[in-house]
Motif scaffolding. Structure first.
Motif, PDB file in Angstrom:
ATOM      1  N   ASP A   2       0.816  -1.214   0.000  1.00  0.00           N
ATOM      2  CA  ASP A   2       0.000   0.000   0.000  1.00  0.00           C
ATOM      3  C   ASP A   2       0.850   1.265   0.000  1.00  0.00           C
ATOM      4  OD1 ASP A   2      -2.766   1.286   0.463  1.00  0.00           O
ATOM      5  OD2 ASP A   2      -1.539   2.168   2.053  1.00  0.00           O
ATOM      6  N   ALA A   3       1.937   1.238   0.779  1.00  0.00           N
ATOM      7  CA  ALA A   3       2.706   2.468   0.975  1.00  0.00           C
ATOM      8  C   ALA A   3       4.133   2.352   0.482  1.00  0.00           C
ATOM      9  CB  ALA A   3       2.698   2.841   2.455  1.00  0.00           C
ATOM     10  N   GLY A   4       4.452   1.315  -0.266  1.00  0.00           N
ATOM     11  CA  GLY A   4       5.833   1.042  -0.622  1.00  0.00           C
ATOM     12  C   GLY A   4       6.355   1.793  -1.824  1.00  0.00           C
ATOM     13  N   THR A   5       5.558   2.693  -2.392  1.00  0.00           N
ATOM     14  CA  THR A   5       6.047   3.516  -3.494  1.00  0.00           C
ATOM     15  C   THR A   5       6.088   4.963  -3.043  1.00  0.00           C
ATOM     16  OG1 THR A   5       3.783   3.716  -4.327  1.00  0.00           O
ATOM     17  CG2 THR A   5       5.127   1.931  -5.225  1.00  0.00           C
ATOM     18  N   GLY A   6       6.476   5.870  -3.913  1.00  0.00           N
ATOM     19  CA  GLY A   6       6.675   7.267  -3.552  1.00  0.00           C
ATOM     20  C   GLY A   6       5.486   7.887  -2.845  1.00  0.00           C
ATOM     21  N   GLY A   7       5.766   8.597  -1.769  1.00  0.00           N
ATOM     22  CA  GLY A   7       4.735   9.321  -1.058  1.00  0.00           C
ATOM     23  C   GLY A   7       4.023   8.555   0.023  1.00  0.00           C
ATOM     24  N   GLY A   8       4.306   7.261   0.176  1.00  0.00           N
ATOM     25  CA  GLY A   8       3.643   6.450   1.189  1.00  0.00           C
ATOM     26  C   GLY A   8       4.441   6.364   2.474  1.00  0.00           C
ATOM     27  N   CYS A   9       3.730   6.185   3.593  1.00  0.00           N
ATOM     28  CA  CYS A   9       4.362   6.054   4.898  1.00  0.00           C
ATOM     29  C   CYS A   9       3.747   4.883   5.653  1.00  0.00           C
ATOM     30  CB  CYS A   9       4.181   7.321   5.724  1.00  0.00           C
ATOM     31  SG  CYS A   9       4.907   8.818   5.014  1.00  0.00           S
ATOM     32  N   VAL A  10       4.527   4.291   6.538  1.00  0.00           N
ATOM     33  CA  VAL A  10       4.066   3.184   7.369  1.00  0.00           C
ATOM     34  C   VAL A  10       4.303   3.553   8.823  1.00  0.00           C
ATOM     35  CG1 VAL A  10       4.401   0.765   8.005  1.00  0.00           C
ATOM     36  CG2 VAL A  10       4.526   1.456   5.604  1.00  0.00           C
ATOM     37  N   THR A  11       3.251   3.457   9.634  1.00  0.00           N
ATOM     38  CA  THR A  11       3.395   3.698  11.067  1.00  0.00           C
ATOM     39  C   THR A  11       2.972   2.450  11.823  1.00  0.00           C
ATOM     40  OG1 THR A  11       2.893   5.233  12.877  1.00  0.00           O
ATOM     41  CG2 THR A  11       1.081   4.707  11.377  1.00  0.00           C
ATOM     42  N   SER A  12       3.708   2.138  12.868  1.00  0.00           N
ATOM     43  CA  SER A  12       3.415   0.942  13.662  1.00  0.00           C
ATOM     44  C   SER A  12       3.428   1.305  15.137  1.00  0.00           C
ATOM     45  CB  SER A  12       4.447  -0.156  13.396  1.00  0.00           C
ATOM     46  OG  SER A  12       4.216  -1.270  14.229  1.00  0.00           O
ATOM     47  N   VAL A  13       2.387   0.861  15.849  1.00  0.00           N
ATOM     48  CA  VAL A  13       2.264   1.117  17.280  1.00  0.00           C
ATOM     49  C   VAL A  13       1.938  -0.218  17.945  1.00  0.00           C
ATOM     50  CG1 VAL A  13       1.135   2.491  19.056  1.00  0.00           C
ATOM     51  CG2 VAL A  13       1.432   3.436  16.756  1.00  0.00           C
ATOM     52  N   LEU A  14       2.980  -1.018  18.180  1.00  0.00           N
ATOM     53  CA  LEU A  14       2.817  -2.362  18.730  1.00  0.00           C
ATOM     54  C   LEU A  14       3.545  -2.536  20.058  1.00  0.00           C
ATOM     55  CD1 LEU A  14       3.249  -4.454  15.450  1.00  0.00           C
ATOM     56  CD2 LEU A  14       1.155  -4.266  16.795  1.00  0.00           C
TER      57      LEU A  14
ATOM     58  N   ARG B 233      13.459   2.654   1.045  1.00  0.00           N
ATOM     59  CA  ARG B 233      13.468   3.433   2.281  1.00  0.00           C
ATOM     60  C   ARG B 233      12.175   4.212   2.468  1.00  0.00           C
ATOM     61  NH1 ARG B 233      16.449   1.608   6.026  1.00  0.00           N
ATOM     62  NH2 ARG B 233      16.520   3.665   7.037  1.00  0.00           N
ATOM     63  N   VAL B 234      11.089   3.476   2.590  1.00  0.00           N
ATOM     64  CA  VAL B 234       9.786   4.086   2.870  1.00  0.00           C
ATOM     65  C   VAL B 234       9.858   4.805   4.212  1.00  0.00           C
ATOM     66  CG1 VAL B 234       7.344   3.592   3.272  1.00  0.00           C
ATOM     67  CG2 VAL B 234       8.626   2.265   1.568  1.00  0.00           C
ATOM     68  N   ARG B 235       9.235   5.977   4.291  1.00  0.00           N
ATOM     69  CA  ARG B 235       9.197   6.702   5.561  1.00  0.00           C
ATOM     70  C   ARG B 235       8.420   5.903   6.591  1.00  0.00           C
ATOM     71  NH1 ARG B 235      11.633  11.184   7.854  1.00  0.00           N
ATOM     72  NH2 ARG B 235      11.174  12.532   6.066  1.00  0.00           N
ATOM     73  N   VAL B 236       9.023   5.654   7.753  1.00  0.00           N
ATOM     74  CA  VAL B 236       8.350   4.915   8.815  1.00  0.00           C
ATOM     75  C   VAL B 236       8.111   5.844  10.004  1.00  0.00           C
ATOM     76  CG1 VAL B 236       9.316   2.711   8.076  1.00  0.00           C
ATOM     77  CG2 VAL B 236      10.506   4.049   9.827  1.00  0.00           C
ATOM     78  N   SER B 237       7.211   5.404  10.872  1.00  0.00           N
ATOM     79  CA  SER B 237       6.789   6.271  11.965  1.00  0.00           C
ATOM     80  C   SER B 237       6.291   5.436  13.131  1.00  0.00           C
ATOM     81  CB  SER B 237       5.673   7.206  11.476  1.00  0.00           C
ATOM     82  OG  SER B 237       5.122   7.950  12.536  1.00  0.00           O
ATOM     83  N   SER B 238       6.277   6.050  14.319  1.00  0.00           N
ATOM     84  CA  SER B 238       5.700   5.413  15.490  1.00  0.00           C
ATOM     85  C   SER B 238       5.482   6.489  16.552  1.00  0.00           C
ATOM     86  CB  SER B 238       6.611   4.297  16.015  1.00  0.00           C
ATOM     87  OG  SER B 238       5.951   3.531  17.010  1.00  0.00           O
ATOM     88  N   VAL B 239       5.238   6.056  17.785  1.00  0.00           N
ATOM     89  CA  VAL B 239       5.047   6.980  18.902  1.00  0.00           C
ATOM     90  C   VAL B 239       5.937   6.532  20.054  1.00  0.00           C
ATOM     91  CG1 VAL B 239       2.655   7.464  18.224  1.00  0.00           C
ATOM     92  CG2 VAL B 239       3.122   5.667  19.906  1.00  0.00           C
ATOM     93  N   LEU B 240       6.257   7.472  20.945  1.00  0.00           N
ATOM     94  CA  LEU B 240       7.029   7.106  22.126  1.00  0.00           C
ATOM     95  C   LEU B 240       6.251   6.076  22.946  1.00  0.00           C
ATOM     96  CD1 LEU B 240       8.679  10.393  23.398  1.00  0.00           C
ATOM     97  CD2 LEU B 240       9.724   8.493  22.175  1.00  0.00           C
ATOM     98  N   GLY B 241       6.980   5.143  23.500  1.00  0.00           N
ATOM     99  CA  GLY B 241       6.360   3.997  24.161  1.00  0.00           C
ATOM    100  C   GLY B 241       6.485   2.765  23.288  1.00  0.00           C
ATOM    101  N   SER B 242       6.424   2.975  21.962  1.00  0.00           N
ATOM    102  CA  SER B 242       6.710   1.898  21.021  1.00  0.00           C
ATOM    103  C   SER B 242       8.119   2.041  20.466  1.00  0.00           C
ATOM    104  CB  SER B 242       5.697   1.906  19.875  1.00  0.00           C
ATOM    105  OG  SER B 242       4.436   1.440  20.307  1.00  0.00           O
ATOM    106  N   VAL B 243       8.557   3.275  20.240  1.00  0.00           N
ATOM    107  CA  VAL B 243       9.924   3.577  19.797  1.00  0.00           C
ATOM    108  C   VAL B 243      10.453   4.716  20.660  1.00  0.00           C
ATOM    109  CG1 VAL B 243      11.359   4.475  17.929  1.00  0.00           C
ATOM    110  CG2 VAL B 243       9.563   2.825  17.414  1.00  0.00           C
ATOM    111  N   GLY B 244      11.666   4.561  21.164  1.00  0.00           N
ATOM    112  CA  GLY B 244      12.305   5.606  21.951  1.00  0.00           C
ATOM    113  C   GLY B 244      13.806   5.533  21.774  1.00  0.00           C
TER     114      GLY B 244
END
Length: 426
Positions: free
Chosen positions: A230-242, A262-273
């Motif tokens: 879904d997000a593996g081409t230009g302009g897509g991002c993947v966020t994971s909160v596990l 190098r798809v842009r990835v994202s998360s939140v503190l508590g999952s990534v720090g």
């Protein structure tokens, strides 16, 4: 006076006590404090709990929070206490169980604590009822249970996971044409998906691809494949909160990601720090370049200097305390908030009731800029059925550069609108 017998020397000591058997530590002392008023001001007792003993699962080990509480107690007492009051810190191993949480809450009642500070527990139903019955405020929990944002005795410092997800939506909406979300296949995960959807669509972006995932999986190849498609081409991002499994997901994701994508990835503190980034390779970490939404300023911000100095000088090399850990930071801020409250009272004897009254009547609490100044009057709350006790709807935007979490935008970002919209349409 309380009538409780106190040791003859003011020098702080650590004593094993029995709230959850060997899981509880006591930091205490007595005598005249420098700059205080002799014996006229009674000690102020507080409690901090978190899972941290041998019985707690490794993923839930938050021993740094109780260790930070002890270091804070040593520091503030060496500096004359709080407004002339010795700070008596009781810590408890919550064991990541409902039984352990209830035992720690009963310990707070037995110790006549004026507050429970900077603690971690996923078992709000077990610990909040005893605190409510005794009138003991719960100030600045980690946000791991819904009761921290619902109980009338809860005084949260942040907007919890809900604010992080609302903020993550705003952070991603600026750069991502579309977003894939990998989140737990739970009711909490459903809420995460709804908040991200509300924030993205409110910013004019498409709804995210929602990918529920098992919390305890050892591989996420299937979920990573769906996210990449879904997000593996230009302009897509993947966020994971596990939570602690976020690392496992991104291991799968980077392994399947096409070379050079190098798809842009994202998360939140508590999952990534920062501790996870350090552990997974620093600037060579799979999180290099990732967006991360947090509650507090980035770890290198000068506003953390006072905490770092206390850790250096009063933690005695205790390797449980990582100043970059969000739990340790939460405990520091909670104790800073209590210091602000006690100093405002100018009372010879501080009680839970007096602390609560100060908060209810609208005392504005200063946390040294680590959060906005906080106040918990009814009119200061978010005013939604879903988040009745949230008074701080602000988050920070961070990014991983050269292996370090740094600010992606200066200052705090207010996500009140997304939280309110999500609550109204849920």
């Amino acid at each position: 006076m309380t009538g409780r017998r106190r040791p003859p020397s003011f020098r702080p000591s650590r004593t094993l006590t029995g709230a959850v058997a060997a899981g509880t530590l006591l930091l205490s002392g007595c005598g005249a404090l420098p700059g205080g008023s002799g014996d006229s001001r009674e000690p102020v007792t507080v409690v901090t709990w978190a899972p941290g003993g041998d019985s707690a699962p490794e993923a839930a080990n938050m021993a740094g929070m109780t260790a930070m509480a002890q270091a804070y107690g040593r520091w503030v007492n060496a500096s004359g206490g709080i407004d002339g009051h010795e700070l008596r810190v009781v810590t408890c191993d919550e064991q990541d169980t409902s039984r352990g949480a209830a035992a720690c809450a009963r310990r707070a009642v037995e110790e006549e604590a004026v507050a429970v500070l900077g603690s971690y527990s996923r078992h709000g139903r077990s610990f909040m009822a005893p605190l409510e019955a005794a009138g003991i405020p719960y100030i600045g929990g980690y946000g791991a249970s819904d009761e921290e944002f619902r109980s009338y005795m809860a005084y949260p410092l942040t907007g919890g996971q809900s604010a992080l997800m609302a903020g993550n939506a705003e952070q991603l909406s600026g750069d991502c044409d579309r977003v894939a979300l990998v989140r737990p296949d739970t009711l909490s995960g459903d809420s995460q998906a709804w908040l991200l959807r509300t924030g993205l669509t409110g910013a004019g972006r498409p709804a995210p691809l929602d990918i529920p995932a098992a919390e305890g999986a050892t591989s996420y190849d299937e979920e990573a494949g769906r996210a990449l498609s879904d997000a593996g081409t230009g302009g897509g991002c993947v966020t994971s909160v596990l939570g602690d499994r976020t690392e496992t997901f991104f291991d799968s994701f980077r392994r399947l990601e096409p070379a050079g994508a190098r798809v842009r990835v994202s998360s939140v503190l508590g999952s990534v720090g920062q501790p996870l980034i350090d552990r997974t390779g620093g600037r060579n970490s799979p999180f290099e370049g990732a967006y991360v939404t947090g509650w507090y300023p980035a770890p290198g911000d000068k506003r953390w200097d006072a905490m770092r100095k206390v850790i250096r000088e009063h933690a005695f090399g205790d390797n449980r305390i990582d100043p970059d850990d969000t739990g340790v930071q939460t405990t520091w801020i909670a104790y800073t908030a209590l210091k602000s409250v006690v100093e405002s009272l100018h009372e010879e004897r501080v009680t839970a009731g007096k602390v609560t009254q100060a908060l209810v009547k609208g005392l504005r609490v200063d946390t040294g800029g680590l959060t906005p100044r906080l106040r918990w009057r009814y009119e200061d709350t978010l005013g939604s059925e879903a988040y009745p006790r949230i008074v701080n709807s602000k988050v920070t935007f961070q990014v991983v550069r050269d292996g370090r979490l740094v600010a992606a935008r200066k200052g705090f970002v207010d996500v009140t609108r997304t939280l309110a919209d999500a609550s109204a349409t849920r």
